[in-house]
Design an enzyme around this catalytic site. Sequence first.
Site, PDB file in Angstrom:
ATOM      1  N   SER A   8       0.827  -1.195   0.000  1.00 55.38           N
ATOM      2  CA  SER A   8       0.000   0.000   0.000  1.00 55.38           C
ATOM      3  C   SER A   8       0.875   1.265   0.000  1.00 55.38           C
ATOM      4  O   SER A   8       0.412   2.323  -0.399  1.00 55.38           O
ATOM      5  CB  SER A   8      -0.868   0.021   1.256  1.00 55.38           C
ATOM      6  OG  SER A   8      -0.025   0.054   2.392  1.00 55.38           O
ATOM      7  N   TYR A  39      -4.037   0.938   4.005  1.00 53.93           N
ATOM      8  CA  TYR A  39      -5.091  -0.033   3.713  1.00 53.93           C
ATOM      9  C   TYR A  39      -5.708  -0.587   5.012  1.00 53.93           C
ATOM     10  O   TYR A  39      -6.823  -1.098   4.993  1.00 53.93           O
ATOM     11  CB  TYR A  39      -4.503  -1.241   2.961  1.00 53.93           C
ATOM     12  CG  TYR A  39      -4.309  -1.060   1.472  1.00 53.93           C
ATOM     13  CD1 TYR A  39      -4.321   0.194   0.868  1.00 53.93           C
ATOM     14  CD2 TYR A  39      -4.090  -2.170   0.672  1.00 53.93           C
ATOM     15  CE1 TYR A  39      -4.115   0.324  -0.499  1.00 53.93           C
ATOM     16  CE2 TYR A  39      -3.892  -2.050  -0.692  1.00 53.93           C
ATOM     17  CZ  TYR A  39      -3.900  -0.802  -1.277  1.00 53.93           C
ATOM     18  OH  TYR A  39      -3.703  -0.694  -2.631  1.00 53.93           O
ATOM     19  N   GLY A  40      -4.947  -0.500   6.092  1.00 50.06           N
ATOM     20  CA  GLY A  40      -5.319  -1.196   7.325  1.00 50.06           C
ATOM     21  C   GLY A  40      -6.594  -0.727   7.980  1.00 50.06           C
ATOM     22  O   GLY A  40      -7.111  -1.384   8.876  1.00 50.06           O
ATOM     23  N   ASN A  71       0.679  -7.356   4.452  1.00 47.47           N
ATOM     24  CA  ASN A  71      -0.128  -8.335   5.200  1.00 47.47           C
ATOM     25  C   ASN A  71      -1.608  -8.047   5.071  1.00 47.47           C
ATOM     26  O   ASN A  71      -2.430  -8.959   5.060  1.00 47.47           O
ATOM     27  CB  ASN A  71       0.250  -8.297   6.673  1.00 47.47           C
ATOM     28  CG  ASN A  71       1.628  -8.858   6.895  1.00 47.47           C
ATOM     29  OD1 ASN A  71       1.780 -10.043   7.117  1.00 47.47           O
ATOM     30  ND2 ASN A  71       2.642  -8.021   6.798  1.00 47.47           N
ATOM     31  N   THR A  72      -1.947  -6.756   5.007  1.00 47.12           N
ATOM     32  CA  THR A  72      -3.359  -6.386   4.953  1.00 47.12           C
ATOM     33  C   THR A  72      -3.981  -6.944   3.671  1.00 47.12           C
ATOM     34  O   THR A  72      -5.056  -7.553   3.700  1.00 47.12           O
ATOM     35  CB  THR A  72      -3.504  -4.858   5.036  1.00 47.12           C
ATOM     36  OG1 THR A  72      -2.765  -4.410   6.177  1.00 47.12           O
ATOM     37  CG2 THR A  72      -4.944  -4.444   5.165  1.00 47.12           C
ATOM     38  N   GLU A 162       4.560   6.330   7.486  1.00 48.73           N
ATOM     39  CA  GLU A 162       4.483   6.940   6.143  1.00 48.73           C
ATOM     40  C   GLU A 162       4.821   8.433   6.202  1.00 48.73           C
ATOM     41  O   GLU A 162       5.426   8.972   5.298  1.00 48.73           O
ATOM     42  CB  GLU A 162       3.083   6.766   5.533  1.00 48.73           C
ATOM     43  CG  GLU A 162       2.752   5.359   5.082  1.00 48.73           C
ATOM     44  CD  GLU A 162       3.215   5.029   3.660  1.00 48.73           C
ATOM     45  OE1 GLU A 162       3.060   5.859   2.758  1.00 48.73           O
ATOM     46  OE2 GLU A 162       3.731   3.906   3.466  1.00 48.73           O
ATOM     47  N   CYS A 194       3.070  -6.613   9.804  1.00 50.33           N
ATOM     48  CA  CYS A 194       2.832  -5.530   8.840  1.00 50.33           C
ATOM     49  C   CYS A 194       4.211  -5.161   8.321  1.00 50.33           C
ATOM     50  O   CYS A 194       5.148  -4.994   9.113  1.00 50.33           O
ATOM     51  CB  CYS A 194       2.183  -4.325   9.524  1.00 50.33           C
ATOM     52  SG  CYS A 194       2.150  -2.832   8.490  1.00 50.33           S
ATOM     53  N   THR A 195       4.338  -5.034   6.993  1.00 49.12           N
ATOM     54  CA  THR A 195       5.679  -4.832   6.435  1.00 49.12           C
ATOM     55  C   THR A 195       6.233  -3.435   6.723  1.00 49.12           C
ATOM     56  O   THR A 195       7.408  -3.178   6.480  1.00 49.12           O
ATOM     57  CB  THR A 195       5.681  -5.105   4.920  1.00 49.12           C
ATOM     58  OG1 THR A 195       4.634  -4.332   4.310  1.00 49.12           O
ATOM     59  CG2 THR A 195       5.472  -6.576   4.639  1.00 49.12           C
TER      60      THR A 195
HETATM   61  N1  DGL Z   1       2.395  -2.646   4.998  1.00 48.34           N
HETATM   62  C1  DGL Z   1       1.091  -3.153   4.949  1.00 48.34           C
HETATM   63  C2  DGL Z   1       0.904  -4.414   5.733  1.00 48.34           C
HETATM   64  O1  DGL Z   1       1.828  -5.221   5.743  1.00 48.34           O
HETATM   65  C3  DGL Z   1      -0.059  -2.209   4.843  1.00 48.34           C
HETATM   66  C4  DGL Z   1      -0.293  -1.251   5.912  1.00 48.34           C
HETATM   67  C5  DGL Z   1      -1.448  -0.326   5.595  1.00 48.34           C
HETATM   68  O2  DGL Z   1      -1.538   0.172   4.482  1.00 48.34           O
HETATM   69  O3  DGL Z   1      -2.259  -0.107   6.506  1.00 48.34           O
HETATM   70  O4  DGL Z   1      -0.133  -4.660   6.322  1.00 48.34           O
END
Ligand code: DGL
Length: 270
Positions: A8, A39-40, A71-72, A162, A194-195
Amino acid sequence: MAVGVFDSGLGGLTVLDAVTKRLPEVPFVYFGDNAHAPYGVRDADDVYNLTTAAVERLWDAGCDLVILACNTASAAALRRMQESWIPKDKRVLGVFVPLIEALTERQWGDNSPPREVAVKHVALFATPATVASRAFQRELAFRAVGVDVEAQPCGGLVDAIEDGDEILAEALVRSHVEALLRRMPKPEAAILGCTHYPLMQDAFQKALGPDVAVYSQANLVASSLDDYLKRHPDMMGAGTESCFLTTGDPEHVSSKATQFLRRPISFRAA
Ligand code: DGL
């Protein structure tokens, strides 16, 4: 022969860094959907629609294989994509399974019944959407029995990362860890699900204490991709050029990415 890496926003760069180091001869095309991050906090349909649009863009860039370094998206959209959307000549892989295989001491493709494993108390830190999906617990239950998982939705943390607001990000890590430790005082392992979170790995380790093993995904995903490409060399797409694409403002995203990875990174408009 390019491979796509999607997130994301900037978090997937932690995975990109690891796969680039492990597979220096492979060109990678990175896609950050910065215009729509985070995205979360979105619902599953929204995450599905955004993720499929991004993956199509990576297919257009010559990547037949795309890693959802998010991950999301892996939790909320991947299963639906695999069931009905991905054409036969393309592959989309998530980031959950390599992590769970490491935690449950399994090799790739070991589909034997669930069994007891060394860790019994696991703390999961992830976005609200990933926690709500319970995808981590589902994948774990296929492989292990008797593991107690306590999940903490880390609201606000992706935004702070971010935005490059380290002070806020550290304060949020401390308060999310404290909240989890109130419910599970002695986890043996903590998963950064979450990455984005590996960018705050030191803060997590400090708040959790030295006795908690902190698992993050980048290196696990890199070795799993290496293994996958050895078994499926045909999945290298036609693309030949590494590049960084964003739906956000390329100049702004490039400067944040350069700050995160401490090397010059130049995004262009997706
Ligand atoms: N880095 C993402 C993850 O691993 C997304 C985080 C997001 O956009 O909320 O979940």
